[in-house]
Design an enzyme around this catalytic site. Sequence first.
Site, PDB file in Angstrom:
ATOM      1  N   ARG A 125       0.828  -1.208   0.000  1.00 42.53           N
ATOM      2  CA  ARG A 125       0.000   0.000   0.000  1.00 42.53           C
ATOM      3  C   ARG A 125       0.856   1.249   0.000  1.00 42.53           C
ATOM      4  O   ARG A 125       0.531   2.238  -0.668  1.00 42.53           O
ATOM      5  CB  ARG A 125      -0.943  -0.012   1.214  1.00 42.53           C
ATOM      6  CG  ARG A 125      -2.108   0.974   1.118  1.00 42.53           C
ATOM      7  CD  ARG A 125      -1.805   2.319   1.701  1.00 42.53           C
ATOM      8  NE  ARG A 125      -1.281   2.165   3.033  1.00 42.53           N
ATOM      9  CZ  ARG A 125      -0.322   2.939   3.541  1.00 42.53           C
ATOM     10  NH1 ARG A 125       0.219   3.916   2.828  1.00 42.53           N
ATOM     11  NH2 ARG A 125       0.132   2.741   4.764  1.00 42.53           N
ATOM     12  N   PHE A 132       8.896  10.632  -2.855  1.00 35.43           N
ATOM     13  CA  PHE A 132       8.550  11.954  -2.326  1.00 35.43           C
ATOM     14  C   PHE A 132       9.576  12.323  -1.276  1.00 35.43           C
ATOM     15  O   PHE A 132       9.728  11.623  -0.268  1.00 35.43           O
ATOM     16  CB  PHE A 132       7.144  11.856  -1.727  1.00 35.43           C
ATOM     17  CG  PHE A 132       6.640  13.068  -0.982  1.00 35.43           C
ATOM     18  CD1 PHE A 132       6.005  14.095  -1.664  1.00 35.43           C
ATOM     19  CD2 PHE A 132       6.723  13.141   0.408  1.00 35.43           C
ATOM     20  CE1 PHE A 132       5.479  15.185  -0.973  1.00 35.43           C
ATOM     21  CE2 PHE A 132       6.203  14.229   1.107  1.00 35.43           C
ATOM     22  CZ  PHE A 132       5.585  15.251   0.407  1.00 35.43           C
ATOM     23  N   LEU A 186      10.620  14.717   1.507  1.00 34.60           N
ATOM     24  CA  LEU A 186      10.329  15.796   2.456  1.00 34.60           C
ATOM     25  C   LEU A 186      11.122  15.613   3.757  1.00 34.60           C
ATOM     26  O   LEU A 186      11.875  16.484   4.161  1.00 34.60           O
ATOM     27  CB  LEU A 186       8.824  15.860   2.761  1.00 34.60           C
ATOM     28  CG  LEU A 186       8.395  16.970   3.739  1.00 34.60           C
ATOM     29  CD1 LEU A 186       8.690  18.349   3.169  1.00 34.60           C
ATOM     30  CD2 LEU A 186       6.904  16.844   4.084  1.00 34.60           C
ATOM     31  N   PRO A 246      17.138  13.885   7.770  1.00 35.60           N
ATOM     32  CA  PRO A 246      17.720  13.237   8.951  1.00 35.60           C
ATOM     33  C   PRO A 246      17.425  13.963  10.258  1.00 35.60           C
ATOM     34  O   PRO A 246      17.228  13.335  11.291  1.00 35.60           O
ATOM     35  CB  PRO A 246      19.219  13.231   8.641  1.00 35.60           C
ATOM     36  CG  PRO A 246      19.292  13.187   7.145  1.00 35.60           C
ATOM     37  CD  PRO A 246      18.124  14.007   6.671  1.00 35.60           C
ATOM     38  N   CYS A 287      -0.183  17.391  -0.047  1.00 34.04           N
ATOM     39  CA  CYS A 287       0.105  16.020  -0.492  1.00 34.04           C
ATOM     40  C   CYS A 287      -0.073  15.045   0.660  1.00 34.04           C
ATOM     41  O   CYS A 287      -0.651  13.956   0.494  1.00 34.04           O
ATOM     42  CB  CYS A 287       1.532  15.910  -1.022  1.00 34.04           C
ATOM     43  SG  CYS A 287       1.909  16.964  -2.423  1.00 34.04           S
ATOM     44  N   ARG A 300      -2.493  10.691   3.905  1.00 29.76           N
ATOM     45  CA  ARG A 300      -3.026  10.298   5.213  1.00 29.76           C
ATOM     46  C   ARG A 300      -4.421   9.703   5.075  1.00 29.76           C
ATOM     47  O   ARG A 300      -4.792   8.797   5.823  1.00 29.76           O
ATOM     48  CB  ARG A 300      -3.046  11.503   6.153  1.00 29.76           C
ATOM     49  CG  ARG A 300      -1.665  11.935   6.617  1.00 29.76           C
ATOM     50  CD  ARG A 300      -1.683  13.340   7.213  1.00 29.76           C
ATOM     51  NE  ARG A 300      -0.363  13.709   7.720  1.00 29.76           N
ATOM     52  CZ  ARG A 300      -0.003  14.929   8.043  1.00 29.76           C
ATOM     53  NH1 ARG A 300      -0.880  15.936   7.910  1.00 29.76           N
ATOM     54  NH2 ARG A 300       1.205  15.189   8.503  1.00 29.76           N
ATOM     55  N   LEU A 335      -3.827 -16.152  18.664  1.00 31.63           N
ATOM     56  CA  LEU A 335      -3.081 -17.199  17.958  1.00 31.63           C
ATOM     57  C   LEU A 335      -2.013 -17.868  18.822  1.00 31.63           C
ATOM     58  O   LEU A 335      -1.422 -18.865  18.396  1.00 31.63           O
ATOM     59  CB  LEU A 335      -2.426 -16.622  16.697  1.00 31.63           C
ATOM     60  CG  LEU A 335      -3.243 -16.751  15.406  1.00 31.63           C
ATOM     61  CD1 LEU A 335      -4.527 -15.928  15.497  1.00 31.63           C
ATOM     62  CD2 LEU A 335      -2.441 -16.295  14.201  1.00 31.63           C
ATOM     63  N   GLU A 395       4.201  10.077   7.998  1.00 31.20           N
ATOM     64  CA  GLU A 395       3.203  11.067   7.567  1.00 31.20           C
ATOM     65  C   GLU A 395       2.401  11.609   8.745  1.00 31.20           C
ATOM     66  O   GLU A 395       1.203  11.818   8.665  1.00 31.20           O
ATOM     67  CB  GLU A 395       2.314  10.477   6.468  1.00 31.20           C
ATOM     68  CG  GLU A 395       3.165  10.143   5.244  1.00 31.20           C
ATOM     69  CD  GLU A 395       2.377   9.566   4.097  1.00 31.20           C
ATOM     70  OE1 GLU A 395       1.254  10.045   3.884  1.00 31.20           O
ATOM     71  OE2 GLU A 395       2.894   8.672   3.428  1.00 31.20           O
ATOM     72  N   THR A 402       3.132  11.529  13.220  1.00 30.14           N
ATOM     73  CA  THR A 402       3.093  10.558  14.305  1.00 30.14           C
ATOM     74  C   THR A 402       1.759  10.629  15.050  1.00 30.14           C
ATOM     75  O   THR A 402       0.973  11.571  14.888  1.00 30.14           O
ATOM     76  CB  THR A 402       4.223  10.832  15.313  1.00 30.14           C
ATOM     77  OG1 THR A 402       3.975  12.089  15.951  1.00 30.14           O
ATOM     78  CG2 THR A 402       5.588  10.853  14.633  1.00 30.14           C
TER      79      THR A 402
END
Length: 392
Positions: free
Chosen positions: A97, A136, A138, A141, A246, A251, A346, A371, A373
């Site tokens: 995705r 992308f 943006l 570091p 964007c 989001r 499980l 994108e 937190t």
Amino acid sequence: MAQDLFQSPDYLLLDDLLSEEQHMIRDAVRNYVKQEISPIIEDYAQKAAFPRQIVKQMGELGVFGPTIPVEYGGGGLDYISYGLMMQELERGDSGVRSTASVQGSLVMFPIYEFGSEEQRRRYLPKLASGEWLGCFGLTEPNHGSNPAGMLTNFTDAGDHVILNGAKMWISNAPFADLAVVWAKNEEGVVHGLIVERGMEGFSTPTTHGKWSLRASATGELVFDQVKVPKTNILPNCKGMRGPLSCLTKARFGIAWGSIGAAMDCYDTALRYAKERIQFDRPIAGFQLQQKKLAEMITEITKAQLLNWRVGVLMDQGKVTPAQVSMAKRNGCEVAQQICRDARQVLGGMGITGEFSVMRHMMNLESVVTYEGTHDIHLLITGMDITGLNAFS
């Protein structure tokens, strides 16, 4: 791998809210995931390798830029259809995705929205078809939640500019043919630039050692005196409005996608609980397991309703970035908890690659952070309802 037996949970019959076309789009992507993603994804995740063949496949499927007009290679579809696509892709894997989200919302959208007609014609059809892969740039570091503090910059050099700096945690970067990069000019104003693979001084080192999104290609973007033609600057936006718009689109896709992962974990846990015998009966008959399953389907249903409503507002042009933030944060938080509860159902099998739960759980540790937190989205909502800025 065992056959993909996924059955989509729909406790409140929300399928009744979808059009016939939306049903067809959703089912086409669901079938693609069952046939092409589920049989291979665990192996790629274990190897920490990106299945590059899916790029062309997803281009043919139409999940790259589905809301972009048809004349530029997009699907001309509504945003609920886009959301459903992202839900089904992330039901397979968050990394799959992510590849589609980046391509559509973070690369194609800014070129369409802020680019020149020449840029649209040149890049969008190749990105839509999967012939080209984009990324992308943006995050840096030292600048994540505060992207306005970016250091990447460019200076005027006649018919081109000289770009310097670095970006980090960039999905698709190692294999991308182009990058939409956000950088400051000499006056400190942010602009978007299209940087193409092969430009001298442009490199994309791969990020290794990830425990999350292992089947997704992640890397850096490094710019060392890169000459970028001025014709590659997006002409129709200045400042942070461009990259932030964007992110709002992306989001929205994450809100839907994260619930896709939750749906897969719930479906896996429900099926396992009905089949797993302990103390001479299926564990689904025990109160504590029913509590987990009942809470899972409740939270999935609430998130489905939230996502659908935000999709309606998006299609009507009424949605606000803060409303999308709420959906993104909620989807990630709900999905994380559902994955953890499913892992408990499980038992020991929950940590193995025989089931998808642990892979989803690890992936969502990235999805909840990128994108925006969890905490940043809470503060976006807080600022929206109080009118007071807690960021500064």
